[in-house]
Design a protein around this motif. Structure first.
Motif, PDB file in Angstrom:
ATOM      1  N   TRP A  27       0.826  -0.429   0.249  1.00 30.00           N
ATOM      2  CA  TRP A  27       0.141  -0.177  -0.312  1.00 30.00           C
ATOM      3  C   TRP A  27       0.889   1.081  -0.272  1.00 30.00           C
ATOM      4  O   TRP A  27       0.710   2.179  -0.737  1.00 30.00           O
ATOM      5  CB  TRP A  27      -0.993   0.258   0.774  1.00 30.00           C
ATOM      6  CG  TRP A  27      -0.736  -0.053   2.988  1.00 30.00           C
ATOM      7  CD1 TRP A  27      -0.409  -0.723   3.658  1.00 30.00           C
ATOM      8  CD2 TRP A  27      -0.086   1.519   3.079  1.00 30.00           C
ATOM      9  NE1 TRP A  27      -0.210  -0.280   4.742  1.00 30.00           N
ATOM     10  CE2 TRP A  27       0.273   0.874   4.535  1.00 30.00           C
ATOM     11  CE3 TRP A  27       0.153   2.775   3.105  1.00 30.00           C
ATOM     12  CZ2 TRP A  27       0.035   1.797   5.454  1.00 30.00           C
ATOM     13  CZ3 TRP A  27       0.260   3.789   3.326  1.00 30.00           C
ATOM     14  CH2 TRP A  27       0.434   3.184   5.105  1.00 30.00           C
ATOM     15  N   ILE A 171      -4.935  -6.107  10.933  1.00 33.53           N
ATOM     16  CA  ILE A 171      -5.147  -4.944   9.907  1.00 33.53           C
ATOM     17  C   ILE A 171      -4.238  -3.531  10.761  1.00 33.53           C
ATOM     18  O   ILE A 171      -3.790  -3.049  10.222  1.00 33.53           O
ATOM     19  CB  ILE A 171      -6.385  -4.680   9.788  1.00 33.53           C
ATOM     20  CG1 ILE A 171      -6.152  -3.196   9.144  1.00 33.53           C
ATOM     21  CG2 ILE A 171      -6.678  -4.183  11.370  1.00 33.53           C
ATOM     22  CD1 ILE A 171      -6.151  -3.448   7.137  1.00 33.53           C
ATOM     23  N   CYS A 204      -8.289   3.833   0.319  1.00 34.07           N
ATOM     24  CA  CYS A 204      -9.344   3.115  -0.243  1.00 34.07           C
ATOM     25  C   CYS A 204      -9.590   2.602  -0.754  1.00 34.07           C
ATOM     26  O   CYS A 204      -9.917   1.286  -0.523  1.00 34.07           O
ATOM     27  CB  CYS A 204     -11.065   3.721   0.436  1.00 34.07           C
ATOM     28  SG  CYS A 204     -12.047   3.496   1.316  1.00 34.07           S
ATOM     29  N   PHE A 207      -7.050  -0.643  -0.928  1.00 32.02           N
ATOM     30  CA  PHE A 207      -7.922  -1.466   0.313  1.00 32.02           C
ATOM     31  C   PHE A 207      -8.697  -2.929  -0.526  1.00 32.02           C
ATOM     32  O   PHE A 207      -8.871  -4.036  -0.289  1.00 32.02           O
ATOM     33  CB  PHE A 207      -8.242  -1.191   1.460  1.00 32.02           C
ATOM     34  CG  PHE A 207      -7.278  -0.810   1.947  1.00 32.02           C
ATOM     35  CD1 PHE A 207      -5.703  -0.879   1.807  1.00 32.02           C
ATOM     36  CD2 PHE A 207      -6.917   0.566   3.632  1.00 32.02           C
ATOM     37  CE1 PHE A 207      -4.450  -0.380   2.404  1.00 32.02           C
ATOM     38  CE2 PHE A 207      -5.986   0.861   4.375  1.00 32.02           C
ATOM     39  CZ  PHE A 207      -5.151   0.248   3.375  1.00 32.02           C
ATOM     40  N   ASN A 208      -9.896  -2.058  -0.774  1.00 34.28           N
ATOM     41  CA  ASN A 208     -11.271  -2.553  -1.744  1.00 34.28           C
ATOM     42  C   ASN A 208     -10.584  -3.540  -3.227  1.00 34.28           C
ATOM     43  O   ASN A 208     -10.803  -4.356  -3.515  1.00 34.28           O
ATOM     44  CB  ASN A 208     -12.433  -1.982  -2.498  1.00 34.28           C
ATOM     45  CG  ASN A 208     -12.742  -1.426  -0.818  1.00 34.28           C
ATOM     46  OD1 ASN A 208     -14.120  -1.672  -0.651  1.00 34.28           O
ATOM     47  ND2 ASN A 208     -12.402   0.291  -0.035  1.00 34.28           N
ATOM     48  N   GLY A 211      -9.848  -6.548  -1.684  1.00 35.17           N
ATOM     49  CA  GLY A 211     -10.545  -6.992  -0.356  1.00 35.17           C
ATOM     50  C   GLY A 211     -10.590  -8.155  -0.518  1.00 35.17           C
ATOM     51  O   GLY A 211     -10.728  -9.223   0.816  1.00 35.17           O
ATOM     52  N   TYR A 215      -8.387  -7.539   2.597  1.00 42.84           N
ATOM     53  CA  TYR A 215      -9.061  -6.836   4.060  1.00 42.84           C
ATOM     54  C   TYR A 215     -10.215  -7.236   3.783  1.00 42.84           C
ATOM     55  O   TYR A 215     -10.635  -6.726   5.286  1.00 42.84           O
ATOM     56  CB  TYR A 215      -8.911  -5.706   3.011  1.00 42.84           C
ATOM     57  CG  TYR A 215      -7.215  -4.927   2.661  1.00 42.84           C
ATOM     58  CD1 TYR A 215      -6.594  -4.789   4.234  1.00 42.84           C
ATOM     59  CD2 TYR A 215      -6.641  -5.190   2.027  1.00 42.84           C
ATOM     60  CE1 TYR A 215      -4.814  -4.197   4.216  1.00 42.84           C
ATOM     61  CE2 TYR A 215      -5.560  -4.714   1.943  1.00 42.84           C
ATOM     62  CZ  TYR A 215      -4.525  -4.098   3.110  1.00 42.84           C
ATOM     63  OH  TYR A 215      -3.106  -3.462   2.728  1.00 42.84           O
ATOM     64  N   TYR A 216     -11.176  -8.039   2.960  1.00 37.71           N
ATOM     65  CA  TYR A 216     -12.172  -8.650   3.990  1.00 37.71           C
ATOM     66  C   TYR A 216     -12.879  -9.397   4.665  1.00 37.71           C
ATOM     67  O   TYR A 216     -13.651  -9.460   5.082  1.00 37.71           O
ATOM     68  CB  TYR A 216     -12.878  -8.397   2.130  1.00 37.71           C
ATOM     69  CG  TYR A 216     -13.559  -7.448   1.451  1.00 37.71           C
ATOM     70  CD1 TYR A 216     -13.364  -6.216   1.684  1.00 37.71           C
ATOM     71  CD2 TYR A 216     -13.889  -7.993   0.320  1.00 37.71           C
ATOM     72  CE1 TYR A 216     -13.042  -5.158   1.296  1.00 37.71           C
ATOM     73  CE2 TYR A 216     -13.948  -6.593  -0.907  1.00 37.71           C
ATOM     74  CZ  TYR A 216     -13.951  -5.924  -0.643  1.00 37.71           C
ATOM     75  OH  TYR A 216     -14.291  -4.511  -1.159  1.00 37.71           O
ATOM     76  N   ASP A 222     -16.577  -3.645   2.637  1.00 43.57           N
ATOM     77  CA  ASP A 222     -15.700  -1.841   2.058  1.00 43.57           C
ATOM     78  C   ASP A 222     -15.695  -1.096   3.672  1.00 43.57           C
ATOM     79  O   ASP A 222     -14.742   0.182   4.083  1.00 43.57           O
ATOM     80  CB  ASP A 222     -17.243  -1.189   1.573  1.00 43.57           C
ATOM     81  CG  ASP A 222     -17.886  -0.594   1.894  1.00 43.57           C
ATOM     82  OD1 ASP A 222     -18.490   0.545   2.432  1.00 43.57           O
ATOM     83  OD2 ASP A 222     -18.892  -0.641   1.828  1.00 43.57           O
ATOM     84  N   ASP A 224     -15.336  -0.358   7.231  1.00 46.25           N
ATOM     85  CA  ASP A 224     -13.637  -0.132   7.558  1.00 46.25           C
ATOM     86  C   ASP A 224     -11.997   0.279   6.318  1.00 46.25           C
ATOM     87  O   ASP A 224     -11.109   0.537   7.304  1.00 46.25           O
ATOM     88  CB  ASP A 224     -13.116  -0.993   8.355  1.00 46.25           C
ATOM     89  CG  ASP A 224     -13.506  -0.464  10.820  1.00 46.25           C
ATOM     90  OD1 ASP A 224     -14.044   0.676   9.621  1.00 46.25           O
ATOM     91  OD2 ASP A 224     -13.574  -1.125  10.893  1.00 46.25           O
ATOM     92  N   THR A 225     -12.555   0.275   5.541  1.00 49.66           N
ATOM     93  CA  THR A 225     -11.717  -0.242   4.622  1.00 49.66           C
ATOM     94  C   THR A 225     -11.686   1.368   4.500  1.00 49.66           C
ATOM     95  O   THR A 225     -10.372   2.741   4.487  1.00 49.66           O
ATOM     96  CB  THR A 225     -11.640   0.196   3.498  1.00 49.66           C
ATOM     97  OG1 THR A 225     -12.796   0.279   2.923  1.00 49.66           O
ATOM     98  CG2 THR A 225     -12.011  -1.347   3.042  1.00 49.66           C
ATOM     99  N   ALA A 229      -8.231   3.532   6.297  1.00 53.23           N
ATOM    100  CA  ALA A 229      -6.743   3.890   4.758  1.00 53.23           C
ATOM    101  C   ALA A 229      -6.691   5.510   5.657  1.00 53.23           C
ATOM    102  O   ALA A 229      -5.154   6.290   5.279  1.00 53.23           O
ATOM    103  CB  ALA A 229      -7.542   4.564   4.006  1.00 53.23           C
TER     104      ALA A 229
END
Length: 372
Positions: A27, A171, A204, A207-208, A211, A215-216, A222, A224-225, A229
């Motif tokens: 990231w 995370i 963000c 991250f998605n 996901g 991340y998911y 979505d 808390d992405t 972020a």
């Protein structure tokens, strides 16, 4: 993923130090390629939705109709993917002064699901955006949110969910943050100034993009992405300090079945009714689902949040412990009756009947597009 009555959301996903380092490096590398904020590209304030298909189109229609009937004249964009809306439905939304925008026209073809929310915010014409989930009803005037002192100070307002992220969730290490038992974000409503949080919004989206793969499994969809972020880039935000309540019905056997998340503004006034567990597409024409608001008392020592099934098999939410109930209609009037009128009006339109047929063929036969 386990939702504990205590409010802890526990994940079973485990990540080793090598993977955490990989995601952290990734990231940071991604951010080196994010262009500077385009100063002259976006203008003004507006409301953004994503919708499409029968369920979310119905929800968006009720939500937007409610806004307009309450005197909200802010510009509205409704984003959809491919053939999710028919030409007739686009014209119907235009009658509510809504601009429908197809992700395909912006080069987005493969994305689906949660990532569409930050993409709609990014691609919208507005510099200042109130994003609303399609099943969210504004009780207050959205115009006032853009004048909120907290928003003016931070450029971002998030709203809390019922849950918090556990300390052992990877995370925290990925975003280089010490553990903080802050509430998770409930992203049925998001208020942001893109000029002030441009980099965080782009992170963000990153991250998605990852996901489903990563991340998911750590954070729920979505929502808390956004928050993580902002945390990763040390971008300021204001999280509303008022815990969400639950609105629903009390059955004949005395049990409470919450179907709607109740959110407040920074002054503690009821502002959003996010009908996430009983959406408008399966709401009966004259059904009253906002009967009682259940909340924890100010000095509550016992607080438990639990999911339950009602007698029809639908998932509901209950707050257990030191709680209190208030009558919704006595305190907040007949806004649900007005929403039901908008729902019935849509269902009685021949254009909507044809849209139901259109959607069935679009999702079951003509997956690559149909003539509308």
């Amino acid at each position: 993923m386990i939702f504990h009555p205590s409010g802890l959301r526990q994940v079973t996903f485990e990540s080793n130090e090598k993977e955490i380092q990989f995601l952290r490096t990734q990231w940071k590398l991604y951010m080196t390629n994010v262009p500077d904020y385009p100063k002259f590209k976006y203008r003004g304030k507006g409301i953004v939705y994503t919708a499409g298909g029968i369920t979310y189109t119905i929800c968006a229609w009720v939500s937007i109709s409610s806004l307009r009937s309450q005197g909200c004249f802010l510009p509205i964009e409704l984003w959809y993917m491919g053939n999710e809306l028919s030409t007739e439905m686009i014209y119907l939304f235009k009658s509510l002064d809504v601009e429908c925008k197809n992700f395909h026209d912006y080069g987005v073809f493969e994305a689906k699901g949660f990532i569409l929310k930050p993409l709609a915010i990014l691609y919208s014409n507005f510099e200042e955006v109130l994003f609303l989930d399609a099943d969210n009803i504004c009780y207050g005037s959205p115009d006032t949110l853009f004048e909120d002192k907290k928003y003016k100070e931070f450029g971002t307002i998030f709203w809390p969910d019922y849950w918090y992220t556990g300390e052992d969730n990877p995370i925290w290490k990925i975003v280089n943050s010490p553990y903080d038992q802050i509430h998770e974000q409930e992203s049925g409503q998001i208020l942001i100034n893109k000029a002030k949080c441009w980099n965080a919004l782009n992170l963000c989206i990153h991250f998605n993009k990852l996901g489903d793969e990563y991340y998911y499994k750590m954070i729920l969809g979505d929502k808390d992405t956004f928050k993580f972020a902002w945390i990763a880039l040390e971008t300021e935000f204001y999280m509303v300090e008022y815990y969400p309540d639950s609105c629903g019905i009390v059955s004949e056997d005395g049990n409470f079945y919450g179907n709607t998340i109740v959110q407040y503004n920074s002054e503690g006034e009821l502002f959003f009714l996010h009908k996430n567990l009983l959406k408008w597409d399966i709401t009966l024409d004259y059904e009253i689902t906002w009967q009682q608001i259940k909340s924890f008392k100010h000095d509550a020592e016992i607080q438990q949040t639990i999911f339950v099934k009602n007698n029809t098999g639908l998932i509901s939410l209950d707050l257990v412990g030191d709680v209190e109930l208030i009558d919704f209609r006595e305190n907040y009037g007949t806004i649900e009756d007005n929403c039901n009128v908008h729902l019935r009006n849509l269902r009685n339109l021949p254009e909507f009947y044809r849209f139901v047929q259109y959607s069935h063929f679009a999702t079951r036969r003509y997956l690559n597009g149909i003539k509308s």
